[in-house]
Structure formats: C-alpha cells, structure tokens
Design a protein around this motif. Sequence first.
Motif, short mmCIF file in Angstrom:
data_model
loop_
_atom_site.label_atom_id
_atom_site.label_comp_id
_atom_site.label_asym_id
_atom_site.label_seq_id
_atom_site.Cartn_x
_atom_site.Cartn_y
_atom_site.Cartn_z
N LYS A 397 0.87 -1.30 0.07
CA LYS A 397 -0.14 0.24 -0.08
C LYS A 397 0.75 1.35 -0.13
O LYS A 397 0.58 2.30 0.78
N ILE A 398 1.85 1.24 -0.93
CA ILE A 398 2.60 2.38 -0.93
C ILE A 398 2.43 3.16 -2.41
O ILE A 398 3.64 3.95 -2.81
N MET A 431 0.12 7.10 1.94
CA MET A 431 1.27 6.07 1.46
C MET A 431 2.55 6.45 1.91
O MET A 431 3.36 5.47 2.05
N LYS A 432 2.86 7.60 2.21
CA LYS A 432 4.40 8.16 2.57
C LYS A 432 4.64 7.32 3.86
O LYS A 432 5.46 7.05 4.24
N GLU A 437 7.12 3.14 7.42
CA GLU A 437 6.88 2.14 8.22
C GLU A 437 7.83 0.74 7.70
O GLU A 437 8.42 -0.02 8.42
N LEU A 438 7.63 0.66 6.39
CA LEU A 438 8.25 -0.69 5.69
C LEU A 438 9.59 -0.17 5.48
O LEU A 438 10.26 -1.24 5.81
N LYS A 443 14.99 -2.41 7.38
CA LYS A 443 16.24 -1.92 7.80
C LYS A 443 16.48 -2.78 9.20
O LYS A 443 17.66 -3.25 9.36
N LYS A 444 15.50 -2.91 9.78
CA LYS A 444 15.68 -3.79 11.27
C LYS A 444 16.00 -5.19 10.76
O LYS A 444 16.60 -5.85 12.07
#
Length: 472
Positions: A397-398, A431-432, A437-438, A443-444
């Motif tokens: 959903k981006i 979207m932003k 969030e993704l 990265k995590k």
Amino acid sequence: MVSSEEVQVIMVSLALQGHMNPMLKLAKVLVSKGVHVTLATNDVARKRMLDSNISTNFISKNSPGRLTLEFFSDGLSHEFDRDKDTGTFLASLKANGPTNVSNLITDLKANGNQFSCLITSPFIPWVPGVATEHGIPCGVLWIQSSTVFSIYYHCIKSPNLFPSLENPNGIAKLPGMQELTVGDLPTFMLPISPPHFRLWVTEFVSVLNKVKWVLGNSVHELEEETVNSLALVRPIYPIGPLVSPILLGKEETIEGSVDMWRAQDYCIEWLKKQESSSVIYISFGSIIMSSENQIHSIATALKNIKRPFLWVVKASNSRKDEFPSGFLEEIKKEKWGLVVSWCPQEKVLMNRAVACFVTHCGWNSTLETVVAGVPVVAYPEWTDQPTNSKLLVDFFKIGVRMRNCGEEGLNVEEVERCIMEVIDGPGAMEMKRRAMELKEAAKKALEDGGSSNRNFDRFISEITGKPYINNV
C-alpha cells in the motif's frame, strides 16, 4: 594457495544488471562476515565493464573476507545482442555453460580453492547439476520476491490451484497470499510467454531437489504469510534487502561495482538543488526499452504537471524525435527537469528531493524504493513485474498502478492522474507514512537479531559446519 581454514563460496550469475547486483551484494555481506567469495559470470560482463571504464577490481576495507571475479564463456561473441535474442542466448548458455563452468571450478580447485558452497542465480538451472558433479553443496539466491517463488513452485507442483491461464481475470488462490488474478501472475508462466521462458519455470522447480538452500532477496516481515506457508513445502530463507550499505546509512566495506553502464553522476548534484519531496523520478530499468507512445505521453504529462523530474531514458532509446517537439530544449533552458541515459539509482532514491518513483517494478527497484521509503507509480510490463506491482500497491500500500488504455497505449491523462495521486492525492500522506514504516522494518531485519541477519548466520553456520561467531 589458500588456508584450509578459510571458508570459500563460489557464486554463479548471468551478466545482467538485475542478476549481478543482488549476487554482488550477497557476496559483500558474506565477505563482511569473513567468507571468501568467487563471483563467476559470463565473460561479456568483462567487456561491458571495460568498455564503460568500470573497474573489475574490488578492494576490501576492514573486511575479513575477500571478493574476486572470474569469467566463463557462454559460447557467443561479445557483440551478440543477448537482450534482443534471448532464446539463442539461453540455448547457447545451456549448451556451453555447464562444461565451461565445470572447467572453471576444476581450475580454481587446482589452484588450492576448496568451496564449501556454490550459490547460483535461479535463471541458470543447470548449475546445481555442475555443483553435484563437483561434490559442492548448492544454494540458490532467489532474486525475486518470495511471492513469485511460491507462485512458480505451486504452478508446477499444484497446478490445480490455478484457473485457466488464458483468462486474465481468472482468480488464483494460493497458500499464504491474497487472491491474485491471472493478470497479476509472472508473465513467464503464461501462454503468451515465449516457450523458453515457460520451460525455465519447469526446469527451475524440477532442479530444486539438488538445492540445499534457497536464500531469498526479501524480508520475512514484508511477505510473512507467504514465507511461513512455504516452510511446509519448500523453505525459503529471506536474507534481504540486498541493497548497498549506503542506502541503509552504512559505509561500503568493499569498493568496486559491476554496473554495466556508466552512470551520469551530475544528476545527484542537480537533485541537491531541488526542494525536499519535489522531484518525480522515472526509470524503467536496464532491459525495458520505452516505446515512442510511452516517451511522448510521459513527456507531455511532465510538461503539464510542471514539477521537477529526473527521467532515465536509455541512450539507445532516446532519439530526439520521440519526444514532443521542443521538449528537450525547453527543460534544458528552464532547468526544471533532467533526462539522463543512466543514473546511480540508490543514491537518487535516498535523496531528500525525491517525492515518488515511477517504476517498472523490477524486484531490485522494488526493494530499493521500500528501503528508501519512497512511494511509487507502478507501471509493470513483463516477468515478475505485474506481481511486484500487486505487492507494492495492494499489499504494501505505498503506491498506485498506472495502466495502458487498450490499443491506445499509455495516455497523458493516466500519467498525470497517477503521479498527482501519489504526490498530492487524498491518500498521499498515508502512502508516505506506510512507506516509512516498511523502510524501518526492512532496515531492522538486517540488524543484529533481525530476521534476515539470523538467516544469514544460520546459513554460514551450516556451510562451515560449526557455530558462527560474529566478530566484525
């Protein structure tokens, strides 16, 4: 002569931008963990790099391992157009590759190299057989999404899960994923695809019995249900995102690149002069050649929108007469846009000026935009791109999907609508937010204790035969 205690891995890939990049990035991670890597590819890569004045030498900085390049012949001349005549290329590679790769391994062994593992790209399914002949355990680096891996696997193993592939609106209900239409599936498995691509799907799945590890260039958390469902039939271990450390805010430990074209770095300086979240970035990858209709419609839309843009149009596909009359002269004079033949995409995406990415949805580009936290306008064409578009728009959903309008092709209004919806539409802020969030989740996964880092350590432990201690 190398030490008997050194852990060595040989990797085999095709000399294609989208194949070499993830393989090289996997190699760099392994090197950072103390593994010595030999990356072998067909020797047209050497010519392309030399022609572009790009170094084939790699320099390790503060890394306990090392990385070297080796080359083998695919049986064709350097001048043969492998992108245009894929069928002939794959046939020659299949006929000549096994012997030439086997001879290369024999020569390397004679020089004291002892390989704990061979890792291959999935698009050369004869390589696991070569590994078996040499008694080397084999792994595959799956360079597309876990979702696409699952689709291909079930296509061969459980074809009853799929509707008629002749109907683009038919619904496929596969384990661990939302419903997909036939139009969302990878084109390689569809009747419209050339026979050699459909044959590859069958050959790849059938050779998995010779493969001990399937390493996925993805993130468990991005495709969690799919990865969990695959654990019951053919496990895949996500170790991604395999992107450059600079995109993760880290320093490169190995200098060197295998980019096949010289990037026009001045675009980065141009980006630095633009306002934050103002630039529309457009690129359709290293293989796709935009049609005159697409170039004309995108150019006209950009002119109407009148926002800063950076547009990658391959040099062989940028004839001046394909653009609207006066377009190139106007943007040069007004300095409100930039058309380049190639650019350092990761550096572009991480620049604060980029507002959105109009993309073909190749998996490398998909991961890079996720890690950069940049929303997308998805415009897929072939192979895994329709599925990646579905992931980006409906699962992650981006972004939004840009579509052709029947025989008319891509029209100006559709380009304008999609770009403005991602930049200024009512759903743009969400979207932003979702993209950011993704970005953090991706990265995590690579940090100590993260899902991808754990899978890396597990893999290294298995090829060394002893617990792996991270002393980097």
